[in-house]
Design a protein around this motif. Structure first.
Motif, mmCIF file in Angstrom:
data_model
loop_
_atom_site.group_PDB
_atom_site.id
_atom_site.type_symbol
_atom_site.label_atom_id
_atom_site.label_comp_id
_atom_site.label_asym_id
_atom_site.label_seq_id
_atom_site.Cartn_x
_atom_site.Cartn_y
_atom_site.Cartn_z
ATOM 1 N N LEU A 99 21.620 117.063 14.655
ATOM 2 C CA LEU A 99 20.591 117.126 15.683
ATOM 3 C C LEU A 99 20.594 118.520 16.296
ATOM 4 C CD1 LEU A 99 21.258 113.731 17.517
ATOM 5 C CD2 LEU A 99 19.428 114.226 15.898
ATOM 6 N N THR A 100 19.413 119.023 16.608
ATOM 7 C CA THR A 100 19.335 120.337 17.233
ATOM 8 C C THR A 100 19.772 120.221 18.692
ATOM 9 O OG1 THR A 100 17.053 120.047 17.979
ATOM 10 C CG2 THR A 100 17.377 120.955 15.752
ATOM 11 N N ASP A 101 20.049 121.371 19.307
ATOM 12 C CA ASP A 101 20.402 121.371 20.721
ATOM 13 C C ASP A 101 19.250 120.815 21.552
ATOM 14 O OD1 ASP A 101 22.885 122.430 20.188
ATOM 15 O OD2 ASP A 101 22.299 124.497 20.645
ATOM 16 N N GLU A 102 18.023 121.110 21.154
ATOM 17 C CA GLU A 102 16.858 120.604 21.873
ATOM 18 C C GLU A 102 16.789 119.079 21.779
ATOM 19 O OE1 GLU A 102 11.986 120.641 21.879
ATOM 20 O OE2 GLU A 102 13.046 121.939 20.475
ATOM 21 N N GLN A 103 17.018 118.532 20.595
ATOM 22 C CA GLN A 103 17.003 117.080 20.430
ATOM 23 C C GLN A 103 18.096 116.429 21.273
ATOM 24 O OE1 GLN A 103 17.320 117.137 16.108
ATOM 25 N NE2 GLN A 103 15.368 116.019 15.962
ATOM 26 N N GLN A 104 19.290 117.009 21.239
ATOM 27 C CA GLN A 104 20.388 116.459 22.039
ATOM 28 C C GLN A 104 20.053 116.529 23.530
ATOM 29 O OE1 GLN A 104 24.202 118.110 21.062
ATOM 30 N NE2 GLN A 104 24.098 117.434 18.937
ATOM 31 N N GLY A 105 19.442 117.620 23.958
ATOM 32 C CA GLY A 105 19.056 117.761 25.363
ATOM 33 C C GLY A 105 18.009 116.742 25.770
ATOM 34 N N ARG A 106 17.050 116.490 24.898
ATOM 35 C CA ARG A 106 15.998 115.511 25.202
ATOM 36 C C ARG A 106 16.566 114.091 25.223
ATOM 37 N NH1 ARG A 106 11.178 116.631 21.342
ATOM 38 N NH2 ARG A 106 10.255 114.938 22.554
ATOM 39 N N ILE A 107 17.504 113.797 24.328
ATOM 40 C CA ILE A 107 18.159 112.480 24.344
ATOM 41 C C ILE A 107 18.994 112.339 25.619
ATOM 42 C CG2 ILE A 107 19.875 110.997 23.215
ATOM 43 C CD1 ILE A 107 18.900 112.202 20.527
ATOM 44 N N TYR A 108 19.672 113.412 26.000
ATOM 45 C CA TYR A 108 20.464 113.414 27.233
ATOM 46 C C TYR A 108 19.565 113.128 28.439
ATOM 47 C CZ TYR A 108 23.547 115.137 30.932
ATOM 48 O OH TYR A 108 24.304 115.242 32.074
ATOM 49 N N ALA A 109 18.386 113.756 28.483
ATOM 50 C CA ALA A 109 17.442 113.533 29.580
ATOM 51 C C ALA A 109 16.944 112.086 29.572
ATOM 52 C CB ALA A 109 16.273 114.505 29.473
ATOM 53 N N ALA A 110 16.650 111.557 28.385
ATOM 54 C CA ALA A 110 16.192 110.171 28.274
ATOM 55 C C ALA A 110 17.276 109.217 28.753
ATOM 56 C CB ALA A 110 15.793 109.858 26.832
ATOM 57 N N GLU A 111 18.520 109.516 28.453
ATOM 58 C CA GLU A 111 19.642 108.688 28.908
ATOM 59 C C GLU A 111 19.754 108.746 30.432
ATOM 60 O OE1 GLU A 111 23.301 106.376 28.791
ATOM 61 O OE2 GLU A 111 21.457 106.475 27.659
ATOM 62 N N GLY A 112 19.560 109.919 31.012
ATOM 63 C CA GLY A 112 19.580 110.054 32.471
ATOM 64 C C GLY A 112 18.479 109.235 33.125
ATOM 65 N N GLU A 113 17.285 109.256 32.536
ATOM 66 C CA GLU A 113 16.176 108.461 33.057
ATOM 67 C C GLU A 113 16.497 106.967 32.955
ATOM 68 O OE1 GLU A 113 12.723 109.610 30.820
ATOM 69 O OE2 GLU A 113 12.858 111.687 31.497
ATOM 70 N N ARG A 114 17.098 106.569 31.850
ATOM 71 C CA ARG A 114 17.468 105.168 31.636
ATOM 72 C C ARG A 114 18.474 104.723 32.698
ATOM 73 N NH1 ARG A 114 21.374 101.892 29.658
ATOM 74 N NH2 ARG A 114 22.812 103.616 29.550
ATOM 75 N N LYS A 115 19.502 105.541 32.908
ATOM 76 C CA LYS A 115 20.534 105.196 33.893
ATOM 77 C C LYS A 115 19.944 105.097 35.299
ATOM 78 C CE LYS A 115 24.730 107.037 31.795
ATOM 79 N NZ LYS A 115 25.770 108.077 31.933
ATOM 80 N N GLN A 116 19.080 106.039 35.652
ATOM 81 C CA GLN A 116 18.480 106.037 36.983
ATOM 82 C C GLN A 116 17.598 104.806 37.179
ATOM 83 O OE1 GLN A 116 19.306 108.080 39.452
ATOM 84 N NE2 GLN A 116 17.989 106.909 40.817
ATOM 85 N N ALA A 117 16.815 104.474 36.172
ATOM 86 C CA ALA A 117 15.944 103.296 36.264
ATOM 87 C C ALA A 117 16.775 102.020 36.407
ATOM 88 C CB ALA A 117 15.041 103.220 35.038
ATOM 89 N N LEU A 118 17.869 101.923 35.659
ATOM 90 C CA LEU A 118 18.735 100.740 35.761
ATOM 91 C C LEU A 118 19.429 100.675 37.123
ATOM 92 C CD1 LEU A 118 20.329 100.639 32.195
ATOM 93 C CD2 LEU A 118 18.619 99.069 33.139
ATOM 94 N N LYS A 119 19.751 101.840 37.676
ATOM 95 C CA LYS A 119 20.415 101.893 38.978
ATOM 96 C C LYS A 119 19.472 101.419 40.088
ATOM 97 C CE LYS A 119 22.771 105.219 41.966
ATOM 98 N NZ LYS A 119 23.141 106.625 42.123
ATOM 99 N N GLU A 120 18.185 101.763 39.976
ATOM 100 C CA GLU A 120 17.209 101.393 40.994
ATOM 101 C C GLU A 120 16.716 99.949 40.846
ATOM 102 O OE1 GLU A 120 14.227 104.362 40.369
ATOM 103 O OE2 GLU A 120 15.433 105.945 41.284
#
Length: 128
Positions: A99-120
Motif C-alpha cells: 500500500l502506498t503512504d497515501e493509501q495508508q494515510g487515507r485508511i488511517y483517516a477512515a479508521e479515525g472517523e469510524r472510532k469517532q462515530a462509534l464513540k459518539e
C-alpha cells in the motif's frame, strides 16, 4: 529458618497494594452509562453496523480490494492485535502489492472517523 518476607514487610506490601487499588475520594469518576430502551438499543446496533460497513466501503475504494478481502483483513472483535497494521499487512498480502503512504494515510483517516462515530453513538442513542 526465617521467611524472606517478614510479617511486617508483608503487611506493608498489602497496605500499599490496597491503597493503590482503592478508589480515592475527589477523583472524577465517569457517569454511569444510561439505561437504553429496546428501541435505543436497536438504533445503536443498526448504526454500529452502518458505521462498520461505511469503513469497509471506504477501504474498498481506497485500495481496490474486494469486500471479502477487506473483511478478512479486519481482525475479529476482541483480538489482541493492532487493527491498522493487521489491515495493511493483510491487504498487501491479498493484493500482492504494498500500500502506498497515501493509501495508508487515507485508511488511517477512515479508521479515525469510524472510532469517532462509534464513540459518539451511545449519546446519540440515549438522546433518541
Amino acid at each position: 529458618m526465617k521467611s524472606l518476607i517478614s510479617r511486617g514487610g508483608l503487611l506493608a506490601t498489602l497496605l500499599v497494594l490496597s491503597l493503590g487499588l482503592s478508589p480515592r475520594p475527589g477523583l472524577a469518576q465517569s457517569p454511569p452509562a444510561p439505561v437504553l430502551t429496546p428501541i435505543q438499543v436497536a438504533f445503536l446496533q443498526a448504526e454500529t453496523r452502518r458505521i462498520e460497513e461505511a469503513f469497509v466501503q471506504k477501504v474498498m475504494l481506497i485500495t481496490g480490494a474486494s469486500r471479502e478481502q477487506v473483511l478478512r483483513a479486519i481482525p475479529a472483535k476482541g483480538r489482541l492485535t493492532d487493527r491498522l497494521p493487521r489491515i495493511y499487512n493483510s491487504l498487501e498480502r491479498d493484493l500482492k502489492a504494498p500500500l502506498t503512504d497515501e493509501q495508508q494515510g487515507r485508511i488511517y483517516a477512515a479508521e479515525g472517523e469510524r472510532k469517532q462515530a462509534l464513540k459518539e453513538l451511545p449519546a446519540q442513542a440515549a438522546a433518541r
